[in-house]
Design an enzyme around this catalytic site. Structure first.
Site, PDB file in Angstrom:
ATOM      1  CE  LYS B  79      36.319  43.362  49.562  1.00  0.00           C
ATOM      2  NZ  LYS B  79      35.388  42.264  49.941  1.00  0.00           N
ATOM      3  CB  SER B 154      36.813  41.196  53.524  1.00  0.00           C
ATOM      4  OG  SER B 154      35.981  41.003  52.388  1.00  0.00           O
ATOM      5  CB  SER B 178      32.932  40.297  52.752  1.00  0.00           C
ATOM      6  OG  SER B 178      33.849  39.480  53.445  1.00  0.00           O
TER       7      SER B 178
END
Lengths: 96, 513
Positions: B79, B154, B178
Site C-alpha cells: 500500500k 482503504s 481498511s
C-alpha cells in the site's frame, strides 16, 4: 446541534484550509449531518469512566541519552519545495 | 502450474528447491499486471527494472549457496502509505506526489531481509481515509469480480492486486476496517493484527492510536507467513509491543480443540444484507461441525462504535495531517500566484475602506499553508480534518473527544467480558457485498456506516481477520470476520485455516477480462 457556515469558516482557518464558497456550503451541510450522528454518544452514561486515549497501557519509552547519527541535512532538505541548502525557505513571517 | 495463482508458501518452496527462479516468478506477475492493471488500476506504481533487480539478487544468493529468507523471491504488493527509500510514497494524495522518502518503513526493511520482492505500490483512499478506494487522487481501483463495483477500502489496491493474481501477498493498513473490508469485498484473506503487534514506523500516520499494518493473502497459511515476517518489537515505534512473535507459519495448520465461538446479536440487526447474514450463519454452522461450541455474547456498546470512531479518528487525523504544510516536503502552492492574489485582495479592501477585512487578511505564511492544503488534499481528507478540528476546538472538546474516549473504554470492556467466555467472535465484515462505483461518494455518513462491524476492533486494539465465506446472488464475495483478544493472532490464523480446510471459498478466482 447543527453547525453554522460562520463556524465552518472559522474552523477552516484553524485547520489551515482555504475553502471555496461552494465548499463552505457543502461542508456546512455534510459536517452538520455527521456531527448530528456522532451526538449519539451523548446518551451513554459515562459517569466515572476514565477516558481511553490509547489501548496499550504503555508508559513513556526512553532511550539512552547518547549522540547517534541522524538524517543528514541535505537528505532532510531534499524533499523541501524551497530551501537554501541550509534552511527551509518560507514567506517572511514578521513584517515584509 | 500457473504462477499468478500459486500460493506464497508453494512459491518459496519452489524457489528454495531451484524448480523456479525468482526472476521467473516476478516476470510472470509483471506480465499479469501489464495485461490487466490498465483496467483494474490496483497499482499506483510498478517499476519493472527495480522488481527484477530484487529477484535477480535472490537468484544470485541461491547460486552462491547463501541462505535464503522465509519469503525469498515472493512478490509482495505494498500500500502506498508505507515509506520506500528512494521510491515515491504518495498516499494517493496530490500533497505527497513529489515525496520520495529518505528511509524504509520497518515493515519494508523486514520484507527485504526475508528476501521478498516489493513488486509495486498499491492504490488507496487518500491518506487511507475511505471505504472504497474512490478517494484516490490518482484513479479509481475496480473490483476484480466486477469492474463496475468498488474493491472496498482503504487498502483496495492491495486487496484487488491479491485477488487478481498480481501478487500472492500484499501489505495494507487498517484504521477502521481498511484491511478487513476490502479483503471481504475482493474475496481474499486479510488480517488486522493487535495494536502494537507490527511496527508503524514509516507508515504515514492517519489516526495513530488506531492504525495498524497487516497482511493480505489468498489463504490463512500465506497470511501467517507474512505476519510472522513483519511482526515484532521495533525500537523506532514506541507503541510496538515487546512480546515474542509466535511461529505462525508452523502453528497455522494445527486445528484448535474445544474452540468456543461467540456470535453477537448486534451483528445481525438492521442494515445487513440477507446474503451476507445467511453466509455468516452457515459459516458458524461449519465451525460447529468442526467441533466448536457456539453461544451468544453481547457487545452492548457496539452500536456506538461508528460515532466514537468518527470523533476519535478525525481528531487524530487533524493533528497528524498538520505536518503537511508546504514547507518540509511534499507539494507547495505556486508562491507567485499566491502573492498576486493577496495583493489583489489587499487593494480591493483598501479601495473599499474595509478596515476589518484588512485586519483579518491572511498573512503570506498562513495563506501559503491554507492554499497548499486546499490544493493538496481531496474532499474526504478535508472533511475529516475539519471534523477533527471542530471536535477538538475550544468548547466542544468535552462533549466530543473526551466523551468518545470514555465510550471507547466501555467498548473495550464489552470485548473483555465477551472474551472471558469465548475464544473468538464470529460475524460479518461488511453489511453488504461490493456496491457500485459512485453509489455513495456524495453521502459521507452512509459510507462511514460501512465500517460498522470493523471499527470496534480498532477502538479496542484487537486483532481481526477477514476470510471468504461465500458469494451473493450476483457472484460477489462475502467475508467472514473472526475477532479475538489482544495478541491472539495465532488463534485467529488457526481458526481461519480450519475453516479453509473444510471449505473452498478461498480458492475461487475472478475471471479477468
Amino acid at each position: 446541534m447543527s453547525l453554522t457556515r460562520e463556524e465552518v469558516e472559522k474552523v477552516s482557518l484553524l485547520a489551515r484550509l482555504r475553502l471555496s464558497e461552494a465548499e463552505l456550503d457543502q461542508m456546512t451541510r455534510q459536517l452538520g449531518t455527521i456531527v448530528e450522528y456522532v451526538e449519539l454518544i451523548a446518551e451513554v452514561d459515562t459517569t466515572g469512566v476514565e477516558p481511553m486515549a490509547h489501548v496499550a497501557d504503555v508508559a513513556n519509552v526512553f532511550r539512552d541519552d547518547e549522540v547517534r547519527p541522524s538524517l543528514p541535512r541535505d537528505e532532510a532538505l531534499r524533499g523541501a519545495p524551497n530551501h537554501d541548502d541550509e534552511c527551509y525557505r518560507v514567506p517572511a513571517v514578521m513584517g515584509d | 502450474m500457473f504462477i499468478p495463482h500459486e500460493s506464497a508458501t508453494d512459491l518459496v518452496a519452489l524457489i528454495h528447491s531451484g524448480d523456479l527462479t525468482a526472476v521467473e516468478v516476478t516476470t510472470a506477475l509483471l506480465e499479469r499486471i501489464e495485461r490487466h492493471d490498465a483496467s483494474l488500476q490496483a497499482m499506483l506504481r510498478v517499476d519493472n527494472q527495480a522488481a527484477l533487480a530484487q529477484a535477480e539478487a535472490i537468484d544470485a544468493r541461491r547460486r552462491r549457496g547463501e541462505p535464503l529468507g522465509s519469503l525469498a523471491g515472493v512478490p509482495v504488493a505494498v500500500k502506498d502509505n508505507m515509506c520506500t527509500r528512494g521510491e515515491a510514497t504518495t498516499c494517493a494524495s496530490r500533497m505527497l506526489e513529489p515525496f520520495v522518502p529518505p528511509y524504509d518503513a520497518t515493515v519494508i526493511g523486514r520484507l527485504r531481509e526475508a528476501g521478498a520482492v516489493v513488486i509495486g505500490k498499491t492504490n488507496l483512499d487518500e491518506f487511507a481515509m475511505g471505504s472504497t478506494t474512490e478517494n484516490s487522487a490518482f484513479g479509481v481501483t475496480r473490483n476484480p469480480w466486477d469492474p463496475e463495483r468498488v474493491p472496498g477500502g482503504s487498502s483496495g489496491g492491495s486487496a484487488a492486486s491479491v485477488a487478481a493474481g498480481f501478487a500472492p501477498l500484499a501489505l495494507g493498513s487498517d484504521t477502521g476496517g481498511s484491511i478487513r473490508a476490502p479483503a471481504a469485498l475482493c474475496g481474499v484473506t486479510g488480517m488486522k493484527p493487535t495494536y502494537g503487534r507490527v511496527s508503524r514506523y514509516g507508515l504515514v500516520a492517519f489516526a495513530s492510536s488506531l492504525d495498524q499494518i497487516g497482511p493480505f493473502g489468498r489463504s490463512a497459511a500465506d497470511v501467517a507467513v507474512l505476519l510472522e515476517t513483519i511482526a515484532g518489537h521495533d525500537p523506532a515505534d514506541t507503541t510496538s509491543v515487546d512480546v515474542p512473535v509466535p511461529r505462525y507459519s508452523e502453528s497455522v495448520s494445527r486445528p484448535l480443540e474445544n474452540l468456543r465461538i461467540g456470535w453477537v446479536k448486534e451483528h445481525f440487526g438492521a442494515g445487513i444484507g440477507d446474503d451476507v447474514a445467511a453466509a455468516v450463519r452457515e459459516a458458524i454452522r461449519t465451525y460447529e461441525s468442526l467441533g466448536a461450541s457456539v453461544r451468544e455474547v453481547s457487545l452492548p456498546h457496539a452500536k456506538y462504535s461508528i460515532a466514537v470512531y468518527y470523533v476519535i479518528a478525525p481528531c487524530e487525523a487533524s493533528s497528524n495531517l498538520a505536518r503537511f504544510d508546504g514547507v518540509h516536503y511534499g507539494m507547495r502552492t505556486d508562491e507567485a500566484v499566491m502573492r498576486a492574489e493577496l495583493d489583489d485582495e489587499r487593494a480591493r479592501l483598501e479601495k473599499a475602506g474595509d478596515e476589518r477585512g484588512l485586519a483579518d487578511m491572511d498573512t503570506a505564511m498562513v495563506r501559503l499553508y491554507r492554499k497548499t492544503r486546499a490544493e493538496g488534499f481531496g474532499p474526504e481528507v478535508k472533511r475529516r480534518i475539519m471534523l477533527g478540528t471542530y471536535a477538538l476546538s475550544s468548547g466542544y472538546y468535552d462533549a466530543y473527544y473526551k466523551r468518545a474516549l470514555q465510550v471507547r473504554r466501555l467498548i473495550r470492556e464489552d470485548y473483555d467480558r465477551a472474551f472471558a467466555e469465548v475464544d473468538m467472535i464470529v460475524g460479518p465484515v461488511t453489511p453488504t457485498t461490493a456496491f457500485r462505483l459512485g453509489e455513495r461518494v456524495d453521502d459521507p455518513l452512509s459510507m462511514y456506516l460501512f465500517d460498522l462491524y470493523t471499527c470496534g476492533a480498532n477502538l479496542a486494539g484487537l486483532p481481526g481477520i477477514s476470510l471468504p465465506c461465500g458469494f451473493d446472488g450476483q457472484g460477489l464475495p462475502i467475508g467472514l470476520q473472526l475477532q479475538a483478544a489482544p495478541f491472539e493472532e495465532e488463534k485467529l490464523l488457526r481458526a481461519a485455516h480450519m475453516y479453509q480446510t473444510a471449505t473452498d471459498w478461498h480458492t475461487r478466482r475472478p475471471e479477468l477480462a
